[in-house]
Scaffold this active site. Structure first.
Site, PDB file in Angstrom:
ATOM      1  N   CYS A 233      -8.025 -32.681  15.593  1.00  0.00           N
ATOM      2  CA  CYS A 233      -7.235 -32.566  16.815  1.00  0.00           C
ATOM      3  C   CYS A 233      -7.500 -31.167  17.377  1.00  0.00           C
ATOM      4  O   CYS A 233      -8.248 -30.395  16.795  1.00  0.00           O
ATOM      5  CB  CYS A 233      -5.753 -32.860  16.590  1.00  0.00           C
TER       6      CYS A 233
ATOM      7  N   CYS B 189      -9.014 -34.660  20.651  1.00  0.00           N
ATOM      8  CA  CYS B 189      -9.905 -33.497  20.780  1.00  0.00           C
ATOM      9  C   CYS B 189     -10.923 -33.690  21.884  1.00  0.00           C
ATOM     10  O   CYS B 189     -11.702 -32.802  22.187  1.00  0.00           O
ATOM     11  CB  CYS B 189     -10.594 -33.156  19.452  1.00  0.00           C
TER      12      CYS B 189
ATOM     13  N   CYS C 159     -15.570 -32.913  19.901  1.00  0.00           N
ATOM     14  CA  CYS C 159     -16.000 -33.386  18.590  1.00  0.00           C
ATOM     15  C   CYS C 159     -17.473 -33.780  18.646  1.00  0.00           C
ATOM     16  O   CYS C 159     -17.856 -34.630  19.446  1.00  0.00           O
ATOM     17  CB  CYS C 159     -15.151 -34.584  18.167  1.00  0.00           C
TER      18      CYS C 159
END
Length: 138
Positions: free
Chosen positions: A12, A86, A90
């Site tokens: 996150c 996120c 990522c």
């Protein structure tokens, strides 16, 4: 030869709430049968105190945890990458299993708001363990 352990990375933004709770539940319920990591694309300085309190209520201690930065190595070393808001931060690698869990962000929330998020995460972790063929230990 022992079965390889599934490896899971929870991501996150701040690694101070959702991903910390998910990693803690997977460690708690999966024990040594699962390899667990968590990280954030922009880690906070500390884990959210309301998250620490909510997890303590269910017997999981997060008081010593520290938010960690997301690294390419952590993604490469994981079989499953579970993102929690996120976004595009990522990194993507072919051959990995990616899941996106839409969960409310506990940032700035009190423990009363964190409890339902915690409970949803625990339910998802139990489902993940079932997917892996692992019986939760608690």
């Amino acid at each position: 030869m022992p079965e390889p352990k599934p490896s899971v990375l929870f991501v996150c933004v701040h690694n101070a709430g959702r991903s910390q709770m998910a990693a803690a539940f997977l460690n708690h319920l999966g024990g040594s049968r699962v390899e667990v990591r968590s990280a954030g694309s922009a880690p906070a300085d500390t884990v959210n105190p309301a998250v620490v309190e909510a997890m303590a209520e269910v017997g999981v201690d997060l008081s010593a945890e520290v938010p960690k930065i997301l690294t390419t190595e952590a993604v490469q070393a994981s079989d499953v990458v579970i993102t929690m808001g996120c976004g595009d931060a990522c990194p993507y690698f072919p051959g990995k299993r990616y899941l996106d869990w839409t969960l409310d962000d506990p940032a700035g929330q009190g423990v009363d708001a964190v409890r339902p998020i915690r409970d949803r995460i625990e339910t998802r972790i139990r489902g993940l363990l079932t997917d892996f063929g692992i019986q939760p230990s608690a």
